[in-house]
Design a protein around this motif. Structure first.
Motif, mmCIF file in Angstrom:
data_model
loop_
_atom_site.group_PDB
_atom_site.id
_atom_site.type_symbol
_atom_site.label_atom_id
_atom_site.label_comp_id
_atom_site.label_asym_id
_atom_site.label_seq_id
_atom_site.Cartn_x
_atom_site.Cartn_y
_atom_site.Cartn_z
ATOM 1 N N THR A 1 0.791 -1.557 -0.092
ATOM 2 C CA THR A 1 -0.005 0.057 -0.224
ATOM 3 C C THR A 1 0.813 1.413 0.054
ATOM 4 O O THR A 1 0.439 2.208 -0.008
ATOM 5 N N THR B 1 -4.620 5.827 1.295
ATOM 6 C CA THR B 1 -4.624 6.254 0.029
ATOM 7 C C THR B 1 -3.774 6.953 -0.794
ATOM 8 O O THR B 1 -3.592 7.404 -2.241
ATOM 9 N N VAL C 1 -1.515 7.590 -3.413
ATOM 10 C CA VAL C 1 -2.546 7.758 -5.267
ATOM 11 C C VAL C 1 -1.982 9.446 -5.791
ATOM 12 O O VAL C 1 -1.430 9.459 -7.159
ATOM 13 N N ARG D 1 -2.763 0.722 -8.013
ATOM 14 C CA ARG D 1 -2.448 1.373 -7.566
ATOM 15 C C ARG D 1 -4.682 1.724 -6.710
ATOM 16 O O ARG D 1 -4.666 2.309 -5.778
ATOM 17 N N GLY E 1 -6.878 1.272 -4.850
ATOM 18 C CA GLY E 1 -6.601 1.463 -2.888
ATOM 19 C C GLY E 1 -6.690 -0.426 -2.558
ATOM 20 O O GLY E 1 -6.224 0.197 -1.261
ATOM 21 N N GLY F 1 -3.853 -1.650 -2.816
ATOM 22 C CA GLY F 1 -2.040 -1.769 -3.234
ATOM 23 C C GLY F 1 -1.853 -1.624 -4.089
ATOM 24 O O GLY F 1 -2.166 -2.617 -5.148
#
Length: 169
Positions: free
Chosen positions: A63, A75, A79, A122, A125, A127
Motif C-alpha cells: 500500500t 491511499t 495515489v 494502485r 486502493g 495496493g
C-alpha cells in the motif's frame, strides 16, 4: 500557363513518431504487467506459494511506494503523490524522446511502462500486487523490474552520448 506543384502528404515528423513510440511501448509494458498481476491474484489468492530455485512466488499487497515507504499514509495521498511524479516523468520522457539515444529511449520505455503499470494497479486502493520474493529482498513485481532495469539503461544511455547512431548530429 503556370506550373503547379503537387501537394505531398508528409509523413509524421520524427519527434512525433518517437514520442508516440515511447507512449505506446510504455502502455504495452504496463498492459503486460497488469495481465501478469491479474494472473497472480487469480492463482495465488488462497495463500498458495510456489517455490522455484531463485524466487518464491506468493501474493502480497504493497500500500506504500518503494519498499513500502508511506504505507501508513491515506491511499489518496499515495495515489496523488505518485500521480504527480509519474505525470512529471512522462512529460520529461516525451519531451526528451526525440533527442534520446536508442539506449536511453529503451530505458525510458521500461521506466514509463513500469511506473504506469504500478500506478494503475494502485488506483483500486488495495495496493500494488507484488508476487516475486527472493528471500533477501522485499517482494516485488514485473513493473518494479521494468522501472529498475529501465532506470539503469536510461542513465547508461545518457552517460554514453554519441555512442548510439541516433545521438550523432
Amino acid at each position: 500557363m503556370s506550373a503547379t506543384t503537387p501537394v505531398r502528404n508528409r509523413p509524421p515528423s520524427r519527434p512525433r513518431i518517437r514520442r508516440g513510440g515511447l507512449l505506446i511501448g510504455a502502455l504495452l509494458l504496463a498492459g503486460a504487467d497488469l495481465f501478469i498481476k491479474a494472473q497472480a491474484e487469480a492463482n495465488l489468492s488462497r495463500g498458495e506459494v510456489i517455490e522455484t530455485p531463485l524466487l518464491t512466488i506468493k501474493l502480497l499487497y504493497n500500500t506504500g511506494v518503494a519498499f513500502s515507504l508511506g504505507a501508513s499514509l491515506p491511499t489518496g495521498v499515495v495515489v496523488a503523490g505518485t500521480g504527480v511524479i509519474i505525470a512529471a516523468l512522462l512529460t520529461w520522457l516525451t519531451v526528451s524522446a526525440p533527442k534520446m539515444s536508442r539506449t536511453s529511449f529503451a530505458g525510458g520505455i521500461l521506466v514509463a511502462g513500469g511506473a504506469v503499470g504500478n500506478f494503475i494497479d494502485r488506483l483500486d486502493g488495495a495496493g500494488v500486487v507484488d508476487y516475486l520474493h527472493s528471500g533477501w529482498f522485499p517482494t516485488f513485481n514485473l513493473a518494479d523490474v521494468f522501472v529498475t532495469v529501465g532506470a539503469a539503461v536510461l542513465v547508461l544511455g545518457m552517460l554514453r552520448p554519441g555512442k548510439d547512431p541516433e545521438n550523432r548530429a
